[in-house]
Design a protein around this motif. Sequence first.
Motif, PDB file in Angstrom:
ATOM      1  N   GLN A 132       0.817  -1.211   0.000  1.00  0.00           N
ATOM      2  CA  GLN A 132       0.000   0.000   0.000  1.00  0.00           C
ATOM      3  C   GLN A 132       0.855   1.267   0.000  1.00  0.00           C
ATOM      4  O   GLN A 132       0.575   2.220  -0.737  1.00  0.00           O
ATOM      5  CB  GLN A 132      -0.948  -0.007   1.197  1.00  0.00           C
ATOM      6  CG  GLN A 132      -2.009   1.078   1.126  1.00  0.00           C
ATOM      7  CD  GLN A 132      -3.017   0.958   2.252  1.00  0.00           C
ATOM      8  OE1 GLN A 132      -2.652   1.033   3.420  1.00  0.00           O
ATOM      9  NE2 GLN A 132      -4.284   0.756   1.919  1.00  0.00           N
ATOM     10  N   ASP A 133       1.904   1.291   0.829  1.00  0.00           N
ATOM     11  CA  ASP A 133       2.755   2.483   0.895  1.00  0.00           C
ATOM     12  C   ASP A 133       3.375   2.789  -0.472  1.00  0.00           C
ATOM     13  O   ASP A 133       3.456   3.957  -0.882  1.00  0.00           O
ATOM     14  CB  ASP A 133       3.868   2.289   1.927  1.00  0.00           C
ATOM     15  CG  ASP A 133       3.356   2.356   3.356  1.00  0.00           C
ATOM     16  OD1 ASP A 133       2.291   2.959   3.580  1.00  0.00           O
ATOM     17  OD2 ASP A 133       4.012   1.796   4.250  1.00  0.00           O
ATOM     18  N   GLU A 134       3.812   1.752  -1.172  1.00  0.00           N
ATOM     19  CA  GLU A 134       4.438   1.950  -2.482  1.00  0.00           C
ATOM     20  C   GLU A 134       3.426   2.486  -3.494  1.00  0.00           C
ATOM     21  O   GLU A 134       3.738   3.378  -4.289  1.00  0.00           O
ATOM     22  CB  GLU A 134       5.043   0.642  -2.987  1.00  0.00           C
ATOM     23  CG  GLU A 134       6.247   0.158  -2.187  1.00  0.00           C
ATOM     24  CD  GLU A 134       5.862  -0.588  -0.917  1.00  0.00           C
ATOM     25  OE1 GLU A 134       4.652  -0.697  -0.621  1.00  0.00           O
ATOM     26  OE2 GLU A 134       6.783  -1.056  -0.216  1.00  0.00           O
ATOM     27  N   ALA A 135       2.211   1.954  -3.463  1.00  0.00           N
ATOM     28  CA  ALA A 135       1.183   2.428  -4.396  1.00  0.00           C
ATOM     29  C   ALA A 135       0.824   3.881  -4.116  1.00  0.00           C
ATOM     30  O   ALA A 135       0.662   4.688  -5.054  1.00  0.00           O
ATOM     31  CB  ALA A 135      -0.061   1.539  -4.289  1.00  0.00           C
ATOM     32  N   ILE A 136       0.711   4.250  -2.844  1.00  0.00           N
ATOM     33  CA  ILE A 136       0.409   5.639  -2.488  1.00  0.00           C
ATOM     34  C   ILE A 136       1.541   6.553  -2.953  1.00  0.00           C
ATOM     35  O   ILE A 136       1.294   7.643  -3.503  1.00  0.00           O
ATOM     36  CB  ILE A 136       0.186   5.769  -0.969  1.00  0.00           C
ATOM     37  CG1 ILE A 136      -1.076   5.011  -0.547  1.00  0.00           C
ATOM     38  CG2 ILE A 136       0.073   7.246  -0.563  1.00  0.00           C
ATOM     39  CD1 ILE A 136      -1.215   4.832   0.956  1.00  0.00           C
ATOM     40  N   ALA A 137       2.779   6.133  -2.744  1.00  0.00           N
ATOM     41  CA  ALA A 137       3.926   6.943  -3.170  1.00  0.00           C
ATOM     42  C   ALA A 137       3.925   7.145  -4.684  1.00  0.00           C
ATOM     43  O   ALA A 137       4.213   8.249  -5.174  1.00  0.00           O
ATOM     44  CB  ALA A 137       5.230   6.281  -2.721  1.00  0.00           C
ATOM     45  N   ARG A 138       3.597   6.091  -5.434  1.00  0.00           N
ATOM     46  CA  ARG A 138       3.545   6.225  -6.897  1.00  0.00           C
ATOM     47  C   ARG A 138       2.428   7.183  -7.314  1.00  0.00           C
ATOM     48  O   ARG A 138       2.605   8.000  -8.223  1.00  0.00           O
ATOM     49  CB  ARG A 138       3.349   4.857  -7.544  1.00  0.00           C
ATOM     50  CG  ARG A 138       4.571   3.953  -7.480  1.00  0.00           C
ATOM     51  CD  ARG A 138       4.410   2.727  -8.358  1.00  0.00           C
ATOM     52  NE  ARG A 138       3.326   1.868  -7.942  1.00  0.00           N
ATOM     53  CZ  ARG A 138       3.445   0.841  -7.109  1.00  0.00           C
ATOM     54  NH1 ARG A 138       4.630   0.537  -6.593  1.00  0.00           N
ATOM     55  NH2 ARG A 138       2.403   0.085  -6.791  1.00  0.00           N
TER      56      ARG A 138
END
Length: 204
Positions: free
Chosen positions: A150-156
């Motif tokens: 989730q953190d990676e998707a939000i960052a993208r």
Amino acid sequence: RAIPLLERALRDDPSSAVRGLLAAAWRAAGDLDRTEAVLREAGTNGLPLARVLLEQAVARLLWPNAPTVASRRNVEGAERRAIESIRLLEGDRSAGAPDWLAVAYATNALARRDPEAVVAVVDDARSRPCDPEAIAWLEVLLALARPEGQDEAIARALALRPDGAPALVLCATRRMARGDPAGARADLDQAIRAAPRLGAAYFV
């Protein structure tokens, strides 16, 4: 300030051009319901209306998925808007429509609680040239569908659209979970500036 002027102008000149300006003004003010109403009054279909419907749908899906009547209504409303967006976009040949059709498919899959379908749509969109803003929305849907990563998707999503209110709300939720209320407040303040009527931004 522009909205009262445009509403007066619309009384004198009910043309689609004036309605288009009024819809843009309501959208800039963050009022998607009034934006939708003006677009429908103007007979606007295809991508412009579909994008507003999808923004409304995602706003509903940001609310916690507790088994309450209000939550069920949010999910049902999101699914209804996603289905209408699919119908509008499947017949739209304008530039960008296929990318936003992917957003509509992913939104509908999320409303139906089918995370694997969301992942499949996002993977397909990433494999081809795609509107960066549409990809940012898809990353938000991916973050909602799949807790892992989730953190990676939000960052993208934020890298593509730093003022994207849904991504900022999700980022704030993650910060609160990690014990960072100050960081969460900063994200929420930015989300509210970008979308002052996004209800989920007031309840993290």
